[in-house]
Design a protein around this motif. Structure first.
Motif, PDB file in Angstrom:
ATOM      1  N   THR A  86      17.713 -54.064  -1.709  1.00  0.00           N
ATOM      2  CA  THR A  86      16.277 -53.796  -1.687  1.00  0.00           C
ATOM      3  C   THR A  86      15.546 -55.129  -1.728  1.00  0.00           C
ATOM      4  OG1 THR A  86      16.620 -51.735  -2.889  1.00  0.00           O
ATOM      5  CG2 THR A  86      14.376 -52.593  -2.824  1.00  0.00           C
ATOM      6  N   LEU A  87      14.639 -55.337  -0.786  1.00  0.00           N
ATOM      7  CA  LEU A  87      13.866 -56.571  -0.753  1.00  0.00           C
ATOM      8  C   LEU A  87      12.397 -56.348  -1.064  1.00  0.00           C
ATOM      9  CD1 LEU A  87      15.302 -58.496   2.314  1.00  0.00           C
ATOM     10  CD2 LEU A  87      16.008 -58.566  -0.082  1.00  0.00           C
ATOM     11  N   TYR A  88      11.945 -55.108  -0.964  1.00  0.00           N
ATOM     12  CA  TYR A  88      10.524 -54.823  -1.195  1.00  0.00           C
ATOM     13  C   TYR A  88      10.365 -53.365  -1.573  1.00  0.00           C
ATOM     14  CZ  TYR A  88       5.612 -53.891  -0.177  1.00  0.00           C
ATOM     15  OH  TYR A  88       4.312 -53.495  -0.260  1.00  0.00           O
ATOM     16  N   VAL A  89       9.522 -53.102  -2.566  1.00  0.00           N
ATOM     17  CA  VAL A  89       9.142 -51.737  -2.932  1.00  0.00           C
ATOM     18  C   VAL A  89       7.623 -51.696  -2.999  1.00  0.00           C
ATOM     19  CG1 VAL A  89       9.292 -49.888  -4.637  1.00  0.00           C
ATOM     20  CG2 VAL A  89      11.240 -51.403  -4.305  1.00  0.00           C
ATOM     21  N   ARG A  90       7.049 -50.809  -2.240  1.00  0.00           N
ATOM     22  CA  ARG A  90       5.592 -50.684  -2.226  1.00  0.00           C
ATOM     23  C   ARG A  90       5.100 -50.206  -3.585  1.00  0.00           C
ATOM     24  NH1 ARG A  90       1.566 -49.161   2.180  1.00  0.00           N
ATOM     25  NH2 ARG A  90      -0.204 -48.425   0.975  1.00  0.00           N
ATOM     26  N   GLN A  91       4.047 -50.829  -4.099  1.00  0.00           N
ATOM     27  CA  GLN A  91       3.548 -50.536  -5.432  1.00  0.00           C
ATOM     28  C   GLN A  91       2.796 -49.221  -5.527  1.00  0.00           C
ATOM     29  OE1 GLN A  91       1.525 -53.833  -7.326  1.00  0.00           O
ATOM     30  NE2 GLN A  91       2.733 -55.294  -6.149  1.00  0.00           N
ATOM     31  N   THR A  92       2.198 -48.786  -4.432  1.00  0.00           N
ATOM     32  CA  THR A  92       1.452 -47.534  -4.456  1.00  0.00           C
ATOM     33  C   THR A  92       2.282 -46.424  -3.827  1.00  0.00           C
ATOM     34  OG1 THR A  92       0.367 -48.105  -2.378  1.00  0.00           O
ATOM     35  CG2 THR A  92      -0.807 -48.657  -4.403  1.00  0.00           C
ATOM     36  N   LYS A  93       2.106 -45.215  -4.339  1.00  0.00           N
ATOM     37  CA  LYS A  93       2.840 -44.056  -3.826  1.00  0.00           C
ATOM     38  C   LYS A  93       2.202 -43.544  -2.543  1.00  0.00           C
ATOM     39  CE  LYS A  93       4.132 -42.305  -8.370  1.00  0.00           C
ATOM     40  NZ  LYS A  93       4.014 -41.160  -9.283  1.00  0.00           N
ATOM     41  N   ASN A  94       3.008 -42.908  -1.721  1.00  0.00           N
ATOM     42  CA  ASN A  94       2.512 -42.223  -0.541  1.00  0.00           C
ATOM     43  C   ASN A  94       1.650 -41.058  -1.016  1.00  0.00           C
ATOM     44  OD1 ASN A  94       2.670 -39.900   1.426  1.00  0.00           O
ATOM     45  ND2 ASN A  94       3.607 -41.510   2.663  1.00  0.00           N
ATOM     46  N   ASP A  95       0.453 -40.918  -0.471  1.00  0.00           N
ATOM     47  CA  ASP A  95      -0.471 -39.860  -0.897  1.00  0.00           C
ATOM     48  C   ASP A  95       0.096 -38.459  -0.683  1.00  0.00           C
ATOM     49  OD1 ASP A  95      -2.390 -41.696  -1.703  1.00  0.00           O
ATOM     50  OD2 ASP A  95      -3.442 -41.654   0.225  1.00  0.00           O
ATOM     51  N   LEU A  96       0.863 -38.281   0.369  1.00  0.00           N
ATOM     52  CA  LEU A  96       1.377 -36.967   0.711  1.00  0.00           C
ATOM     53  C   LEU A  96       2.654 -36.615  -0.060  1.00  0.00           C
ATOM     54  CD1 LEU A  96       1.040 -34.473   2.534  1.00  0.00           C
ATOM     55  CD2 LEU A  96       2.379 -35.677   4.259  1.00  0.00           C
ATOM     56  N   THR A  97       3.587 -37.562  -0.131  1.00  0.00           N
ATOM     57  CA  THR A  97       4.894 -37.264  -0.726  1.00  0.00           C
ATOM     58  C   THR A  97       5.063 -37.756  -2.156  1.00  0.00           C
ATOM     59  OG1 THR A  97       5.901 -39.320   0.052  1.00  0.00           O
ATOM     60  CG2 THR A  97       5.982 -37.413   1.548  1.00  0.00           C
ATOM     61  N   GLY A  98       4.256 -38.728  -2.567  1.00  0.00           N
ATOM     62  CA  GLY A  98       4.395 -39.299  -3.904  1.00  0.00           C
ATOM     63  C   GLY A  98       5.539 -40.292  -4.010  1.00  0.00           C
ATOM     64  N   GLU A  99       6.114 -40.675  -2.881  1.00  0.00           N
ATOM     65  CA  GLU A  99       7.245 -41.599  -2.872  1.00  0.00           C
ATOM     66  C   GLU A  99       6.777 -43.036  -2.640  1.00  0.00           C
ATOM     67  OE1 GLU A  99      10.593 -38.689  -0.899  1.00  0.00           O
ATOM     68  OE2 GLU A  99       9.265 -39.804   0.420  1.00  0.00           O
ATOM     69  N   HIS A 100       7.566 -43.974  -3.154  1.00  0.00           N
ATOM     70  CA  HIS A 100       7.337 -45.391  -2.888  1.00  0.00           C
ATOM     71  C   HIS A 100       8.199 -45.784  -1.688  1.00  0.00           C
ATOM     72  CE1 HIS A 100       5.220 -46.383  -6.640  1.00  0.00           C
ATOM     73  NE2 HIS A 100       5.989 -45.449  -7.175  1.00  0.00           N
ATOM     74  N   SER A 101       7.605 -46.501  -0.739  1.00  0.00           N
ATOM     75  CA  SER A 101       8.375 -47.011   0.400  1.00  0.00           C
ATOM     76  C   SER A 101       9.123 -48.263  -0.020  1.00  0.00           C
ATOM     77  CB  SER A 101       7.439 -47.379   1.555  1.00  0.00           C
ATOM     78  OG  SER A 101       6.707 -46.257   1.967  1.00  0.00           O
ATOM     79  N   CYS A 102      10.253 -48.513   0.622  1.00  0.00           N
ATOM     80  CA  CYS A 102      10.969 -49.753   0.340  1.00  0.00           C
ATOM     81  C   CYS A 102      11.606 -50.280   1.610  1.00  0.00           C
ATOM     82  CB  CYS A 102      12.010 -49.562  -0.759  1.00  0.00           C
ATOM     83  SG  CYS A 102      13.471 -48.668  -0.282  1.00  0.00           S
ATOM     84  N   VAL A 103      11.872 -51.582   1.596  1.00  0.00           N
ATOM     85  CA  VAL A 103      12.568 -52.236   2.692  1.00  0.00           C
ATOM     86  C   VAL A 103      13.932 -52.645   2.156  1.00  0.00           C
ATOM     87  CG1 VAL A 103      12.607 -54.235   4.231  1.00  0.00           C
ATOM     88  CG2 VAL A 103      10.444 -53.075   3.743  1.00  0.00           C
ATOM     89  N   MET A 104      14.977 -52.179   2.838  1.00  0.00           N
ATOM     90  CA  MET A 104      16.346 -52.515   2.453  1.00  0.00           C
ATOM     91  C   MET A 104      17.037 -53.153   3.655  1.00  0.00           C
ATOM     92  SD  MET A 104      17.427 -49.136   0.311  1.00  0.00           S
ATOM     93  CE  MET A 104      18.814 -49.915  -0.515  1.00  0.00           C
ATOM     94  N   VAL A 105      17.889 -54.137   3.376  1.00  0.00           N
ATOM     95  CA  VAL A 105      18.641 -54.789   4.453  1.00  0.00           C
ATOM     96  C   VAL A 105      20.119 -54.882   4.071  1.00  0.00           C
ATOM     97  CG1 VAL A 105      16.679 -56.150   5.279  1.00  0.00           C
ATOM     98  CG2 VAL A 105      18.207 -57.104   3.567  1.00  0.00           C
ATOM     99  N   ARG A 106      20.924 -55.072   5.079  1.00  0.00           N
ATOM    100  CA  ARG A 106      22.362 -55.277   4.899  1.00  0.00           C
ATOM    101  C   ARG A 106      22.747 -56.487   5.734  1.00  0.00           C
ATOM    102  NH1 ARG A 106      26.614 -53.773   8.097  1.00  0.00           N
ATOM    103  NH2 ARG A 106      25.244 -52.487   9.367  1.00  0.00           N
ATOM    104  N   ALA A 107      23.544 -57.359   5.164  1.00  0.00           N
ATOM    105  CA  ALA A 107      23.988 -58.546   5.899  1.00  0.00           C
ATOM    106  C   ALA A 107      24.894 -58.128   7.057  1.00  0.00           C
ATOM    107  CB  ALA A 107      24.737 -59.492   4.969  1.00  0.00           C
ATOM    108  N   LEU A 108      24.824 -58.868   8.137  1.00  0.00           N
ATOM    109  CA  LEU A 108      25.709 -58.631   9.267  1.00  0.00           C
ATOM    110  C   LEU A 108      27.116 -59.092   8.911  1.00  0.00           C
ATOM    111  CD1 LEU A 108      23.393 -59.910  12.115  1.00  0.00           C
ATOM    112  CD2 LEU A 108      24.028 -57.538  11.646  1.00  0.00           C
ATOM    113  N   PRO A 109      28.115 -58.543   9.556  1.00  0.00           N
ATOM    114  CA  PRO A 109      29.489 -58.993   9.296  1.00  0.00           C
ATOM    115  C   PRO A 109      29.631 -60.496   9.549  1.00  0.00           C
ATOM    116  CG  PRO A 109      29.481 -57.043  10.693  1.00  0.00           C
ATOM    117  CD  PRO A 109      28.061 -57.500  10.566  1.00  0.00           C
TER     118      PRO A 109
END
Length: 74
Positions: free
Chosen positions: A6-29
């Motif tokens: 996880t590299l980023y988690v949005r601080q505010t919740k989605n108005d519709l779902t109540g979920e926080h968005s996040c950006v996740m990455v995986r290193a390439l082989p």
């Protein structure tokens, strides 16, 4: 998720779902030839910022969820 950081988690919740968005990455082989040495530093920085925000925007998160996010980021 295995290998994901996880590299980023949005601080505010989605108005519709109540979920926080996040950006996740995986290193390439390794065989891809791309350098992923930057990833641990970004993960550690995210964990530091996230821990600070637990007293504010993320204070309503379940303890198990917050602990899981911190555990996989470092």
């Amino acid at each position: 998720m295995a290998g994901m950081r996880t590299l980023y988690v949005r601080q505010t919740k989605n108005d519709l779902t109540g979920e926080h968005s996040c950006v996740m990455v995986r290193a390439l082989p390794r065989r891809s030839g791309y350098d992923d040495a930057w990833l641990p530093a970004f993960g550690a920085d995210m964990a530091r910022r996230f821990a600070t925000l637990l007293a504010g925007p993320f204070r309503g998160l379940d303890v198990r969820l917050a602990s899981a996010v911190l555990g996989e980021s470092g």
